[in-house]
Design a protein around this motif. Structure first.
Motif, PDB file in Angstrom:
ATOM      1  N   ARG A 606      31.799   1.761 -37.606  1.00 31.47           N
ATOM      2  CA  ARG A 606      30.792   2.563 -36.926  1.00 31.47           C
ATOM      3  C   ARG A 606      31.381   3.164 -35.656  1.00 31.47           C
ATOM      4  O   ARG A 606      31.888   2.438 -34.810  1.00 31.47           O
ATOM      5  N   VAL A 607      31.301   4.501 -35.568  1.00 30.40           N
ATOM      6  CA  VAL A 607      31.851   5.201 -34.404  1.00 30.40           C
ATOM      7  C   VAL A 607      30.704   5.598 -33.476  1.00 30.40           C
ATOM      8  O   VAL A 607      29.538   5.626 -33.882  1.00 30.40           O
ATOM      9  N   PRO A 608      30.996   5.932 -32.221  1.00 31.21           N
ATOM     10  CA  PRO A 608      29.936   6.375 -31.298  1.00 31.21           C
ATOM     11  C   PRO A 608      29.218   7.599 -31.850  1.00 31.21           C
ATOM     12  O   PRO A 608      29.826   8.442 -32.515  1.00 31.21           O
ATOM     13  N   ASN A 609      27.919   7.711 -31.561  1.00 31.86           N
ATOM     14  CA  ASN A 609      27.161   8.873 -32.000  1.00 31.86           C
ATOM     15  C   ASN A 609      26.278   9.351 -30.868  1.00 31.86           C
ATOM     16  O   ASN A 609      25.854   8.579 -30.011  1.00 31.86           O
ATOM     17  N   GLY A 610      26.003  10.666 -30.867  1.00 28.08           N
ATOM     18  CA  GLY A 610      25.174  11.264 -29.832  1.00 28.08           C
ATOM     19  C   GLY A 610      25.107  12.763 -30.041  1.00 28.08           C
ATOM     20  O   GLY A 610      25.737  13.329 -30.932  1.00 28.08           O
ATOM     21  N   THR A 611      24.321  13.436 -29.179  1.00 32.27           N
ATOM     22  CA  THR A 611      24.124  14.875 -29.296  1.00 32.27           C
ATOM     23  C   THR A 611      25.339  15.617 -28.767  1.00 32.27           C
ATOM     24  O   THR A 611      26.245  15.028 -28.152  1.00 32.27           O
ATOM     25  N   THR A 612      25.317  16.944 -28.977  1.00 27.88           N
ATOM     26  CA  THR A 612      26.395  17.788 -28.436  1.00 27.88           C
ATOM     27  C   THR A 612      26.451  17.679 -26.923  1.00 27.88           C
ATOM     28  O   THR A 612      27.524  17.618 -26.321  1.00 27.88           O
ATOM     29  N   GLY A 613      25.282  17.631 -26.273  1.00 27.26           N
ATOM     30  CA  GLY A 613      25.250  17.540 -24.825  1.00 27.26           C
ATOM     31  C   GLY A 613      25.726  16.204 -24.280  1.00 27.26           C
ATOM     32  O   GLY A 613      25.975  16.084 -23.083  1.00 27.26           O
ATOM     33  N   GLN A 614      25.830  15.181 -25.152  1.00 29.36           N
ATOM     34  CA  GLN A 614      26.262  13.854 -24.713  1.00 29.36           C
ATOM     35  C   GLN A 614      27.747  13.599 -24.964  1.00 29.36           C
ATOM     36  O   GLN A 614      28.201  12.477 -24.848  1.00 29.36           O
ATOM     37  N   ARG A 615      28.480  14.643 -25.333  1.00 25.87           N
ATOM     38  CA  ARG A 615      29.915  14.470 -25.542  1.00 25.87           C
ATOM     39  C   ARG A 615      30.582  13.936 -24.274  1.00 25.87           C
ATOM     40  O   ARG A 615      30.238  14.352 -23.178  1.00 25.87           O
ATOM     41  N   PRO A 616      31.578  13.036 -24.419  1.00 25.88           N
ATOM     42  CA  PRO A 616      32.270  12.507 -23.230  1.00 25.88           C
ATOM     43  C   PRO A 616      33.257  13.531 -22.700  1.00 25.88           C
ATOM     44  O   PRO A 616      33.454  14.604 -23.277  1.00 25.88           O
ATOM     45  N   THR A 617      33.887  13.209 -21.576  1.00 24.19           N
ATOM     46  CA  THR A 617      34.974  14.044 -21.076  1.00 24.19           C
ATOM     47  C   THR A 617      36.062  14.090 -22.144  1.00 24.19           C
ATOM     48  O   THR A 617      36.575  13.069 -22.572  1.00 24.19           O
ATOM     49  N   ALA A 618      36.395  15.299 -22.588  1.00 19.88           N
ATOM     50  CA  ALA A 618      37.233  15.450 -23.776  1.00 19.88           C
ATOM     51  C   ALA A 618      38.660  14.985 -23.537  1.00 19.88           C
ATOM     52  O   ALA A 618      39.220  15.171 -22.458  1.00 19.88           O
ATOM     53  N   ALA A 619      39.223  14.343 -24.562  1.00 20.76           N
ATOM     54  CA  ALA A 619      40.638  13.951 -24.569  1.00 20.76           C
ATOM     55  C   ALA A 619      41.117  14.000 -26.013  1.00 20.76           C
ATOM     56  O   ALA A 619      40.348  13.766 -26.951  1.00 20.76           O
ATOM     57  N   LEU A 620      42.387  14.322 -26.214  1.00 22.80           N
ATOM     58  CA  LEU A 620      42.943  14.454 -27.553  1.00 22.80           C
ATOM     59  C   LEU A 620      42.755  13.164 -28.356  1.00 22.80           C
ATOM     60  O   LEU A 620      42.978  12.067 -27.848  1.00 22.80           O
ATOM     61  N   GLN A 622      39.891  11.979 -29.710  1.00 22.86           N
ATOM     62  CA  GLN A 622      38.571  11.356 -29.695  1.00 22.86           C
ATOM     63  C   GLN A 622      37.835  11.621 -31.013  1.00 22.86           C
ATOM     64  O   GLN A 622      37.979  12.672 -31.627  1.00 22.86           O
ATOM     65  N   LEU A 623      37.013  10.637 -31.445  1.00 23.20           N
ATOM     66  CA  LEU A 623      36.278  10.702 -32.706  1.00 23.20           C
ATOM     67  C   LEU A 623      34.859  10.233 -32.455  1.00 23.20           C
ATOM     68  O   LEU A 623      34.642   9.220 -31.804  1.00 23.20           O
ATOM     69  N   ARG A 624      33.857  10.990 -32.961  1.00 22.67           N
ATOM     70  CA  ARG A 624      32.453  10.616 -32.789  1.00 22.67           C
ATOM     71  C   ARG A 624      31.617  11.295 -33.878  1.00 22.67           C
ATOM     72  O   ARG A 624      32.114  12.155 -34.610  1.00 22.67           O
ATOM     73  N   TYR A 625      30.320  10.879 -33.973  1.00 24.00           N
ATOM     74  CA  TYR A 625      29.381  11.512 -34.890  1.00 24.00           C
ATOM     75  C   TYR A 625      28.382  12.306 -34.054  1.00 24.00           C
ATOM     76  O   TYR A 625      27.768  11.772 -33.129  1.00 24.00           O
ATOM     77  N   ASN A 626      28.236  13.610 -34.365  1.00 22.48           N
ATOM     78  CA  ASN A 626      27.369  14.500 -33.603  1.00 22.48           C
ATOM     79  C   ASN A 626      25.999  14.544 -34.268  1.00 22.48           C
ATOM     80  O   ASN A 626      25.851  15.048 -35.386  1.00 22.48           O
ATOM     81  N   THR A 627      24.981  13.998 -33.570  1.00 24.67           N
ATOM     82  CA  THR A 627      23.631  13.969 -34.137  1.00 24.67           C
ATOM     83  C   THR A 627      22.957  15.328 -34.073  1.00 24.67           C
ATOM     84  O   THR A 627      21.939  15.544 -34.734  1.00 24.67           O
ATOM     85  N   THR A 628      23.480  16.267 -33.278  1.00 27.69           N
ATOM     86  CA  THR A 628      22.926  17.618 -33.223  1.00 27.69           C
ATOM     87  C   THR A 628      23.296  18.407 -34.473  1.00 27.69           C
ATOM     88  O   THR A 628      22.457  19.069 -35.086  1.00 27.69           O
ATOM     89  N   TRP A 640      36.418  20.700 -29.770  1.00 30.40           N
ATOM     90  CA  TRP A 640      35.801  19.798 -30.732  1.00 30.40           C
ATOM     91  C   TRP A 640      35.717  20.504 -32.077  1.00 30.40           C
ATOM     92  O   TRP A 640      35.384  21.687 -32.161  1.00 30.40           O
ATOM     93  N   GLY A 641      36.012  19.793 -33.151  1.00 31.16           N
ATOM     94  CA  GLY A 641      35.973  20.390 -34.480  1.00 31.16           C
ATOM     95  C   GLY A 641      35.380  19.437 -35.497  1.00 31.16           C
ATOM     96  O   GLY A 641      35.365  18.212 -35.328  1.00 31.16           O
ATOM     97  N   LYS A 642      34.886  20.019 -36.581  1.00 32.93           N
ATOM     98  CA  LYS A 642      34.245  19.263 -37.641  1.00 32.93           C
ATOM     99  C   LYS A 642      35.275  18.444 -38.407  1.00 32.93           C
ATOM    100  O   LYS A 642      36.386  18.884 -38.652  1.00 32.93           O
ATOM    101  N   ILE A 643      34.873  17.208 -38.800  1.00 30.94           N
ATOM    102  CA  ILE A 643      35.708  16.329 -39.629  1.00 30.94           C
ATOM    103  C   ILE A 643      34.953  16.086 -40.922  1.00 30.94           C
ATOM    104  O   ILE A 643      33.755  15.808 -40.916  1.00 30.94           O
ATOM    105  N   GLY A 644      35.632  16.187 -42.040  1.00 26.50           N
ATOM    106  CA  GLY A 644      34.979  16.013 -43.341  1.00 26.50           C
ATOM    107  C   GLY A 644      34.326  14.655 -43.476  1.00 26.50           C
ATOM    108  O   GLY A 644      34.738  13.667 -42.871  1.00 26.50           O
ATOM    109  N   GLY A 645      33.292  14.592 -44.310  1.00 30.98           N
ATOM    110  CA  GLY A 645      32.645  13.314 -44.575  1.00 30.98           C
ATOM    111  C   GLY A 645      31.209  13.273 -44.154  1.00 30.98           C
ATOM    112  O   GLY A 645      30.545  12.278 -44.343  1.00 30.98           O
TER     113      GLY A 645
END
Length: 977
Positions: A606-620, A622-628, A640-645
């Motif tokens: 299970r990876v972190p999940n949240g909205t687009t506005g809740q994205r953390p300070t970006a770093a190369l 990083q992996l998360r699930y976007n609820t937006t 930020w880019g889409k990951i299959g699945g």
């Protein structure tokens, strides 16, 4: 219904000859090969004449203008004089703006609203080409008004127009659709007068050009004479040679050529003169004024210092001290009281004397005997009290035993010193102490004795210390170190102030004294436990090398193999230190193979999940699930880019003017559908879709033929889509669609034209996709005037109506929706053809068919390498493979052709990448370079760029680091000398 039954078109027989009435037949149209103009013979009222049929073209500068600017760094505003000294001027909405040849979008990329300034949303880069194209004349604006004047009666010559054309050159007059020469009529105001009355039954139609001036139609206006109007709104720039009648609201920039001699003086607002200004000034009290010279003089006499000082006096009312005033110097002097005056105000009390010099002395003092007489013991020094004793200073008790029979001994925060008695002759201080008695129960008396042998105090009973904040303070007199125990509320604090002094907890384990806990103050208070630390009832913390899971506790173990484990040895959470396999974490394994190893598990991560506005300070990485967006996403390459699945397959496709295409589930596919004239080609290996047109490029193909005897078949140069894409003329007369057939490229006429007739065929090709126009055909029956069209032309001006091939005036019919109604029933057998222009969409040229020669003058050019030249700018790409370790030339520019260059270069070395931006310039002998904005994905740059000047060339070089082969892909922008 009037119609022409015989029209012929031929070329003039003699080059340069102008047709005359003698060599033209009535109704015949001739094309003069000398001047390229067409002429027609007509007969009006029995008088024959030849009129010219032609048109004039507007010059390009009257239609559009170009402005060119070279941007500075981060420049946003462009106005005024351009690179060609042309001052920017435009009509809002009638301009295109290009940046380095790329068309910008209004409001999104720039704003242009005031006619003189263009403002970019984002600042331009230095040396960017900004090109502004403006339009000043419109084509087919619709300012022409068509008016039917009715039919001629053979006697009327004057007709009234609905609009004043100002000049007869603003009119086109037609008799039964035949253009009339301007020599045959004159215009005065709205009155049109023919030199000869139009014949009876001739339909008269007049097209009047309104001629309204609008701001977009006037670039430079030179007017000779009088301009009359209600108002001139805007700026008037230039000289006015004549009178301006009316009010001017605004400012006049200069009146350098005018003075007051050009303006008459009014009766109330008079000119300013020096004499008038001086005459309007008067002087008040204390001032005199000369209205001839304009000088004003004061008549007030000033006060001198002596006058002011003489007006001041000081009074000394007596008493201690004195006050005096010197009227000559203006100084006031104060003298204080004398010693005698001060002493006179002081008196001494009992046992106090004051000498003549002011010294105060006391004569009263108590001796010890005086004090002792006030104590109950007389001369004894023993203090006996049955109440409270308060000692303001230190209390010293001497003797072997001193008893204080008191409930309270208050020493006011001072010291109590207990000395051994003089009768104690032992070598130690044992016995010296303080006994605090309990008056009720002597068995609870507390005796405090000093045990010098063991260097400690002995307490015979517990000692209670009661206070607002009780403090027990212990002091080592040899080192001055102290330890205090303080009870503050419910908190107990142990504070040792000895430098790096440890706090040690000791106790007895069976018969052995052990140190249970040491708090190491030299190591920030590190707690060192002698043995296990138990956490609650179910846990313990074990030190190195202890492996004890038999008691069922959850264990945190440190193994000698170099890792720490939570849980049992086989399925625990394992963390290996940095010295063992580079530092790894394993879940379900004690031998993690990578940084995080949960490969032995079969459930999920299970990876972190949240909205687009809740994205953390970006770093190369990083992996998360976007609820937006309902998608897995990762951060790489600066975004930020889409990951299959998860989420939709292709999301939402937005098409301008159409409904959005939305993927409704994970497995939705996006399907491309080709329309008419479009071919779709896919290349799975290149992941590409190619869209191309299916036929030739030229949207309008013309074929010319001269018919032979009895010829009906003609072979076209290309195969039209269908018959509706053809426009056929025989000797200039339009042919109805039912008079010929089409099969492939073969056109067959129903009947052969006269030998030598000119046949012209226009084919609308697939450069224009869809029907170039709507064509309807009808046949009159003598009783029908209304016909239904297959399309709605919106207005009769969009209809071209032919009766047996002869054009019909707009006055002979009307249009309402799709219904075409003639003024009278169409005679039996007359073929009616209606053409409605209906251009739909422009197709795509075939691959490789567009060349620089097909672009208008001033447009971009390109060579076989793909380098594009647009004026002074050349753009293209550079691809190089670097396998040498020394400097390698990747771009060589002729110094005689190019002055400077801008290069954006991408370098690839295995899985590492670098991008940078470079600027180069030379002065004819030396090349200079600057590099900025460099980014690389590895730990260091992949190489370095440099510039050199050699052999009249400016050369860009690259030197790699390391030994791997590298690839450079670059975009170049070159600026010519």
């Amino acid at each position: 219904m009037a119609r022409i039954t015989n029209i012929q078109l031929r070329r003039s027989a003699t080059a340069g000859s102008i047709p005359t009435t003698s060599n033209l037949d009535l109704g015949e149209i001739a094309l003069n090969t000398y001047d390229g103009k067409a002429y027609m013979k007509k007969n009006v009222g029995g008088t024959e004449s030849v009129v010219q049929i032609g048109s004039s073209d507007a010059s390009a500068s009257d239609i559009l203008k170009e402005y060119a600017y070279v941007a500075t760094s981060n420049q946003t505003t462009f106005s005024g004089s351009d690179a060609n000294s042309n001052t920017l001027s435009y009509t809002p909405g009638a301009l295109n703006v290009y940046q380095n040849g790329v068309l910008l979008k209004l409001t999104t990329d720039y704003t242009a609203s005031n006619g003189a300034t263009v403002v970019l949303v984002n600042g331009a880069t230095a040396s960017d080409d900004i090109q502004i194209i403006t339009w000043w004349k419109t084509i087919g604006r619709g300012d022409d008004i068509s008016q039917a004047l009715g039919d001629g009666d053979g006697s009327t010559t004057a007709y009234t127009l609905g609009t004043d054309p100002i000049d007869e050159n603003q009119t086109l007059v037609f008799f039964d659709g035949i253009y009339q020469s301007k020599a045959n009529y004159s215009i005065s105001g709205t009155t049109l007068t023919f030199s000869t009355a139009p014949p009876s039954g001739v339909a008269i139609e007049v097209v009047t050009h309104v001629g309204n001036f609008t701001t977009e139609q006037i670039v430079n206006l030179t007017a000779t004479g009088t301009i009359t109007g209600n108002a001139l709104v805007g700026n008037l720039t230039g000289n006015v040679n004549g009178n301006v009648t009316g009010n001017v609201t605004g400012t006049v920039s200069s009146l350098n050529n005018l003075d007051t001699d050009n303006l008459s003086e009014g009766s109330s607002n008079l000119y300013f003169t020096t004499a008038r200004a001086r005459a309007g000034i008067s002087a008040g009290t204390g001032l005199s004024y000369n209205n001839s010279t304009g000088v004003m003089t004061s008549t007030i006499t000033q006060y001198a210092d002596s006058n002011a000082r003489g007006a001041i006096s000081v009074t000394d009312s007596g008493g201690d001290g004195s006050l005096a005033y010197n009227s000559s110097s203006g100084v006031i002097t104060y003298t204080g009281p004398s010693q005698a005056q001060v002493l006179a105000h002081i008196s001494a009390g009992s046992n106090i004397t004051i000498s003549g010099s002011g010294v105060i002395a006391g004569s009263a003092a108590y001796a010890d005997s005086d004090v002792q007489t006030y104590l109950s013991g007389g001369s004894a020094t023993t203090l006996v009290t049955t109440g409270n004793v308060t000692v303001g200073g230190n209390l010293t008790v001497s003797g072997t035993t001193t008893t204080v029979n008191s409930t309270t001994l208050d020493v006011a925060d001072k010291n109590i010193t207990v000395n051994k008695g003089s009768g104690d002759t032992s070598s130690t201080a044992d016995g010296a102490g303080l006994t605090i008695q309990d008056a009720v129960n002597a068995s609870t008396d507390a005796t405090i004795l000093w045990d010098a042998t063991n260097d400690k105090f002995d307490f015979s009973h517990p000692v209670n210390i009661s206070h607002g904040t009780p403090v027990l303070k212990l002091t080592d007199t040899s080192s001055s170190a102290t330890t205090t125990i303080t009870l503050d509320g419910i908190n107990t604090t142990i504070d040792s102030n000895g430098t790096d002094g440890d706090i040690i907890f000791k106790g007895q384990d069976s018969s052995s004294e052990i140190t249970a806990l040491t708090l190491d103050m030299s190591d920030a208070g590190t707690a060192i436990f002698n043995h296990d630390v138990k956490l609650g009832a179910n846990g313990l913390v074990l030190a190195n090398g202890i492996n004890d899971s038999s008691n069922g506790y959850n264990l945190l173990k440190r193994f000698n193999a170099g890792y720490t484990q939570v849980g049992d040895h086989s399925n625990g959470f394992v963390v290996r230190d940095s010295g063992y396999s580079g530092g790894t974490v394993g879940i379900g394994t004690n031998s993690p193979a990578v940084s995080l190893d949960i490969g032995s598990e079969t459930d999920a991560l299970r990876v972190p999940n949240g909205t687009t506005g809740q994205r953390p300070t970006a770093a190369l990485g990083q992996l998360r699930y976007n609820t937006t967006t309902s998608e897995f996403e990762g951060y790489a390459d600066g975004a930020w880019g889409k990951i299959g699945g998860g989420g939709d397959s292709f999301g939402t496709i937005s098409v301008s003017g159409q409904s959005n295409v939305v993927a409704e589930q994970e497995n939705d596919s996006l399907t491309f559908v080709a329309g008419q004239g479009i071919t779709l080609t896919t290349d799975a290996s290149a992941d590409s879709v190619t869209i191309s047109n299916a036929a030739y490029l030229n949207p309008f193909q013309t074929d010319l033929y001269t018919s032979t005897s009895n010829q009906t078949a003609f072979t076209l140069s290309a195969s039209p889509v269908d018959e509706d894409h053809l426009i056929v003329f025989i000797e200039g007369v339009y042919q109805n669609k039912n008079s010929y057939t089409l099969s492939g490229s073969s056109l067959t006429l129903d009947s052969a034209p006269t030998t030598g007739s000119e046949v012209v065929v226009h084919a609308v090709g697939n450069g224009v996709v869809g029907t170039g126009h709507i064509q309807d055909s009808f046949t009159g029956n003598g009783s029908t005037a209304a016909y239904t069209l297959s399309g709605n032309p919106a207005t009769e001006d969009n209809c071209f109506v032919f009766a047996d091939g002869v054009y019909q005036n707009k006055s002979t019919f009307s249009v309402s929706g799709t219904t075409l109604t003639f003024d009278a029933n169409v005679p039996t057998g007359v073929v009616i053809e209606v053409i409605i222009p209906s251009l739909t969409e422009i197709g795509v040229p075939t691959n490789g068919s567009v060349t620089p020669a097909k672009i208008s003058s001033g447009g971009p050019q390109w060579d076989t390498d793909g380098d594009v030249t647009n004026g002074q700018i050349v753009t293209g790409d550079v691809v190089a493979t670097i396998s040498a370790g020394s400097a390698t030339s990747i771009l060589t520019l002729s110094a005689g052709t190019y002055r400077s260059a801008k290069v954006i270069a991408q370098v690839t070395s295995g899985s590492e990448y670098m991008i940078t931006e470079l600027l180069l310039v030379h002065n004819g002998s030396t090349a200079s370079i600057t590099e900025y904005g460099q980014i690389f994905t590895g730990s260091a740059a992949l190489g370095t760029f440099s510039a050199t000047y050699s052999g009249s060339n400016m050369i860009l070089q690259y030197t790699r680091t390391g030994s791997s082969t590298q690839t450079i892909k670059a975009e170049k922008t070159l600026i010519k000398i």
